[in-house]
Design a protein around this motif. Structure first.
Motif, mmCIF file in Angstrom:
data_model
loop_
_atom_site.group_PDB
_atom_site.id
_atom_site.type_symbol
_atom_site.label_atom_id
_atom_site.label_comp_id
_atom_site.label_asym_id
_atom_site.label_seq_id
_atom_site.Cartn_x
_atom_site.Cartn_y
_atom_site.Cartn_z
ATOM 1 N N VAL A 119 11.831 -52.033 -26.085
ATOM 2 C CA VAL A 119 12.430 -53.371 -25.934
ATOM 3 C C VAL A 119 13.882 -53.337 -26.436
ATOM 4 C CG1 VAL A 119 12.315 -55.773 -26.711
ATOM 5 C CG2 VAL A 119 10.192 -54.503 -26.293
ATOM 6 N N ASP A 144 8.094 -57.595 -34.027
ATOM 7 C CA ASP A 144 8.488 -58.718 -34.897
ATOM 8 C C ASP A 144 7.544 -59.903 -34.678
ATOM 9 O OD1 ASP A 144 10.002 -59.055 -32.207
ATOM 10 O OD2 ASP A 144 9.956 -61.048 -33.105
ATOM 11 N N LEU A 199 11.302 -64.109 -37.441
ATOM 12 C CA LEU A 199 12.399 -64.948 -36.928
ATOM 13 C C LEU A 199 11.826 -66.335 -36.606
ATOM 14 C CD1 LEU A 199 12.588 -61.876 -35.482
ATOM 15 C CD2 LEU A 199 14.591 -62.904 -34.445
ATOM 16 N N TYR A 232 9.637 -54.623 -29.940
ATOM 17 C CA TYR A 232 10.972 -54.897 -30.483
ATOM 18 C C TYR A 232 11.134 -54.294 -31.889
ATOM 19 C CZ TYR A 232 15.020 -57.829 -31.768
ATOM 20 O OH TYR A 232 16.243 -58.296 -32.155
ATOM 21 N N ASP A 274 6.695 -58.559 -22.876
ATOM 22 C CA ASP A 274 5.667 -58.402 -23.923
ATOM 23 C C ASP A 274 4.292 -58.819 -23.407
ATOM 24 O OD1 ASP A 274 7.672 -57.573 -25.619
ATOM 25 O OD2 ASP A 274 7.973 -59.560 -26.487
ATOM 26 N N CYS A 290 6.569 -64.381 -27.722
ATOM 27 C CA CYS A 290 6.878 -62.989 -27.392
ATOM 28 C C CYS A 290 6.380 -62.136 -28.548
ATOM 29 C CB CYS A 290 8.379 -62.791 -27.157
ATOM 30 S SG CYS A 290 9.399 -63.043 -28.601
ATOM 31 N N HIS A 306 12.694 -66.226 -30.923
ATOM 32 C CA HIS A 306 13.326 -65.000 -30.414
ATOM 33 C C HIS A 306 14.825 -65.241 -30.239
ATOM 34 C CE1 HIS A 306 13.572 -66.796 -26.459
ATOM 35 N NE2 HIS A 306 12.292 -67.098 -26.531
ATOM 36 N N THR A 307 15.525 -64.188 -29.829
ATOM 37 C CA THR A 307 16.991 -64.266 -29.782
ATOM 38 C C THR A 307 17.511 -64.521 -28.361
ATOM 39 O OG1 THR A 307 17.257 -61.886 -29.380
ATOM 40 C CG2 THR A 307 17.086 -62.577 -31.670
ATOM 41 N N GLY A 308 16.593 -64.741 -27.428
ATOM 42 C CA GLY A 308 16.991 -64.847 -26.021
ATOM 43 C C GLY A 308 17.334 -66.262 -25.591
ATOM 44 N N SER A 353 8.272 -63.569 -33.791
ATOM 45 C CA SER A 353 9.169 -64.681 -33.464
ATOM 46 C C SER A 353 8.277 -65.909 -33.511
ATOM 47 C CB SER A 353 9.781 -64.483 -32.078
ATOM 48 O OG SER A 353 10.697 -63.406 -32.110
ATOM 49 N N TYR A 410 20.125 -56.567 -25.282
ATOM 50 C CA TYR A 410 19.974 -57.814 -26.033
ATOM 51 C C TYR A 410 21.061 -57.859 -27.110
ATOM 52 C CZ TYR A 410 15.336 -58.212 -23.898
ATOM 53 O OH TYR A 410 14.297 -58.312 -23.003
ATOM 54 N N HIS A 425 11.200 -65.946 -20.328
ATOM 55 C CA HIS A 425 11.285 -65.106 -21.522
ATOM 56 C C HIS A 425 9.918 -64.596 -21.957
ATOM 57 C CE1 HIS A 425 12.420 -63.587 -25.395
ATOM 58 N NE2 HIS A 425 13.620 -63.488 -24.866
ATOM 59 N N GLY A 426 9.908 -63.379 -22.509
ATOM 60 C CA GLY A 426 8.688 -62.846 -23.120
ATOM 61 C C GLY A 426 7.736 -62.176 -22.143
HETATM 62 O O1 PXL Z 1 10.531 -60.207 -25.877
HETATM 63 C C1 PXL Z 1 11.357 -59.312 -26.470
HETATM 64 C C2 PXL Z 1 11.875 -59.800 -27.788
HETATM 65 C C3 PXL Z 1 11.111 -59.640 -28.922
HETATM 66 N N1 PXL Z 1 11.527 -60.064 -30.132
HETATM 67 C C4 PXL Z 1 12.707 -60.656 -30.264
HETATM 68 C C5 PXL Z 1 13.523 -60.870 -29.174
HETATM 69 C C6 PXL Z 1 13.117 -60.402 -27.900
HETATM 70 C C7 PXL Z 1 13.979 -60.572 -26.737
HETATM 71 O O2 PXL Z 1 14.977 -61.209 -26.733
HETATM 72 O O3 PXL Z 1 14.686 -61.499 -29.319
HETATM 73 C C8 PXL Z 1 13.149 -61.117 -31.619
#
Ligand code: PXL
Length: 285
Positions: free
Chosen positions: A112, A12, A43, A83, A222, A19, A46-48, A14, A120, A218-219
């Motif tokens: 992932v 994706d 996005l 992801y 990746d 990431c 990211h979603t974390g 983000s 996740y 985070h990330g």
């Molecule tokens: O880093 C992994 C990752 C990649 N892409 C998205 C994520 C995450 C981890 O949370 O949310 C959209």
């Protein structure tokens, strides 16, 4: 000079948060490798740990992109997936492997989907089964320990781990089908953190560790995966690529910690790219 290598990175975007593609593209490019991209979704972040993110699915774009590339007769040295947001995406990426993956294309799957013992939040409990099927087609898989136990349908254990446990995970992961396994998040004590690699054919297992830095940045999965792909395609051995990826990731975490950046915003890998590219020169023929 050797022929320039070409990778297709399937992740994706983000837009903020360092990431997936915003990490894979610069790291692979810095190694002098051409990096084509297949964005699987866009996005805002990211979603974390960040609420309110936007999400625009691009599943329907993947096959038309792949078919166009096929018409153009493009060849790839590796397809590197990260992801993937749905069962449908897993199936489409599996079809992409068949269409674009000649015998000389490394299929590298980072499954992932989880960390720290939990999936996740965007994934349903049966997602690991689908991811396992994609891993069956891979040449190399790069799970962290949580992803490994989800792939194996085993309960998660807290570390520190024993060598026996890590090596039994590596061998069970090999039964899924990949020829080489890279397992991240390995630690035998609270001082050092790193990754293990297993070459299934030779049976060789190697480890690489660096000093533990507190905090969940985070990330970093990746960053590690992208650096590993960049190093391997630059001609590093499996063990060397692992060591380079561990060093690059841990150095990036250290810079981020020193700067006091919000851990959700990803790590400062950018200031390590020059040194990383220079180190990889030793692997290039
Ligand atoms: O880093 C992994 C990752 C990649 N892409 C998205 C994520 C995450 C981890 O949370 O949310 C959209």
């Amino acid at each position: 000079m050797n022929r320039q290598k070409r990778v297709a990175a399937v992740h994706d975007i983000s837009c903020f948060g360092r990431c997936s593609l915003t990490v894979a593209l610069p790291i692979i490019s810095a190694a002098g490798i051409e990096c084509a991209v297949v964005p699987t979704a866009v996005l805002s972040t990211h979603t974390g740990g960040i609420d309110g993110y936007t999400f625009h699915d691009l599943t329907d774009e993947i096959m038309p992109i792949v078919q166009h590339w096929k018409q153009l007769n493009l060849r790839f040295d590796a397809i590197y997936t990260g992801y993937l947001g749905s069962f449908r995406q897993l199936d489409i990426v599996s079809a992409m492997f068949d269409l674009l993956g000649s015998g000389n294309t490394f299929k590298i799957v980072d499954p992932v989907m989880a960390d720290n013992g939990v999936l996740y939040k965007s994934f349903s409990p049966d997602f690991p089964k689908g991811m396992r099927k994609l891993c069956e087609k891979a040449d190399i898989i790069i799970p962290n320990i949580t992803e490994a136990v989800f792939l194996l349908d085993e309960p998660y254990k807290e570390g520190p781990y024993t060598r026996e446990y890590i090596e039994s995970l590596l061998k069970k992961l090999a039964e899924i089908g990949a020829k080489q396994i890279v397992l991240t998040g390995v630690y035998f004590d609270n001082e050092q953190l790193g990754a293990a690699v297993y070459d299934c054919k030779s049976g060789q297992i190697d480890y690489s560790f660096a000093g533990w830095i507190e905090g969940y940045y985070h990330g970093t999965g990746d960053v590690f995966g992208s650096a590993f792909v960049a190093a391997l395609l630059s001609g590093c051995s499996l063990a060397q690529a692992n060591a380079e990826a561990v060093k690059f990731t841990v150095d990036s975490i250290a810079r981020t910690k020193a700067a006091g950046t919000d851990i959700r915003f990803g790590v400062d890998f950018e200031n390590g790219l020059g040194e990383f590219a220079a180190r990889l020169m030793k692997c290039k023929g």
